[in-house]
Motif scaffolding. Sequence first.
Motif, PDB file in Angstrom:
ATOM      1  N   LEU A  27      -8.592   3.509 -11.383  1.00  0.00           N
ATOM      2  CA  LEU A  27      -8.432   3.634  -9.945  1.00  0.00           C
ATOM      3  C   LEU A  27      -7.120   4.337  -9.669  1.00  0.00           C
ATOM      4  O   LEU A  27      -6.120   4.055 -10.331  1.00  0.00           O
ATOM      5  N   THR A  28      -7.117   5.240  -8.714  1.00  0.00           N
ATOM      6  CA  THR A  28      -5.844   5.828  -8.286  1.00  0.00           C
ATOM      7  C   THR A  28      -5.197   4.829  -7.348  1.00  0.00           C
ATOM      8  O   THR A  28      -5.292   4.902  -6.126  1.00  0.00           O
ATOM      9  N   PHE A  29      -4.526   3.887  -7.970  1.00  0.00           N
ATOM     10  CA  PHE A  29      -4.031   2.710  -7.263  1.00  0.00           C
ATOM     11  C   PHE A  29      -3.129   3.073  -6.110  1.00  0.00           C
ATOM     12  O   PHE A  29      -3.130   2.424  -5.070  1.00  0.00           O
ATOM     13  N   SER A  30      -2.363   4.140  -6.302  1.00  0.00           N
ATOM     14  CA  SER A  30      -1.357   4.499  -5.310  1.00  0.00           C
ATOM     15  C   SER A  30      -1.968   5.004  -4.015  1.00  0.00           C
ATOM     16  O   SER A  30      -1.251   5.199  -3.035  1.00  0.00           O
ATOM     17  N   THR A  31      -3.269   5.212  -3.969  1.00  0.00           N
ATOM     18  CA  THR A  31      -3.907   5.669  -2.737  1.00  0.00           C
ATOM     19  C   THR A  31      -4.653   4.537  -2.025  1.00  0.00           C
ATOM     20  O   THR A  31      -5.342   4.781  -1.031  1.00  0.00           O
ATOM     21  N   TYR A  32      -4.506   3.328  -2.525  1.00  0.00           N
ATOM     22  CA  TYR A  32      -5.186   2.185  -1.936  1.00  0.00           C
ATOM     23  C   TYR A  32      -4.212   1.186  -1.344  1.00  0.00           C
ATOM     24  O   TYR A  32      -3.134   0.943  -1.901  1.00  0.00           O
TER      25      TYR A  32
END
Length: 122
Positions: A27-32
């Motif tokens: 997951l692109t965690f930084s966009t959530y």
Amino acid sequence: QVQLAESGGGLVQAGGSLRLSCASSGLTFSTYAVGWFRQAPGNEREFVASISWRGDGKYYAGSMEDRFTISRDNAKQLVYLEMRALKPEDTAIYYCAAGQDVAGIESRYDYWGPGTQVVISS
């Protein structure tokens, strides 16, 4: 496959502190946005805190704002929940979740970790 994983739970005495971490993979965690929820024995799961994807928006359940702090390090893909002055009633399984907004509503989150147990002894 998207996975979230909480860590940092454990057994502490009342008045103590813990820092929970939430990490992700797939997951692109930084966009959530990320939220923390908890579920005590016999209770429904409840909202604890959430943080926007940039970290500039932080929201807390009213009863926890003075003792809990949510933060994130997007470079490390981690979100933290620092808990202070812990009380026996803070005993619960703590979950992190990732979603598109910072609402304190479970259905607004797309991905969930399995939870980490926090036990506060009196």
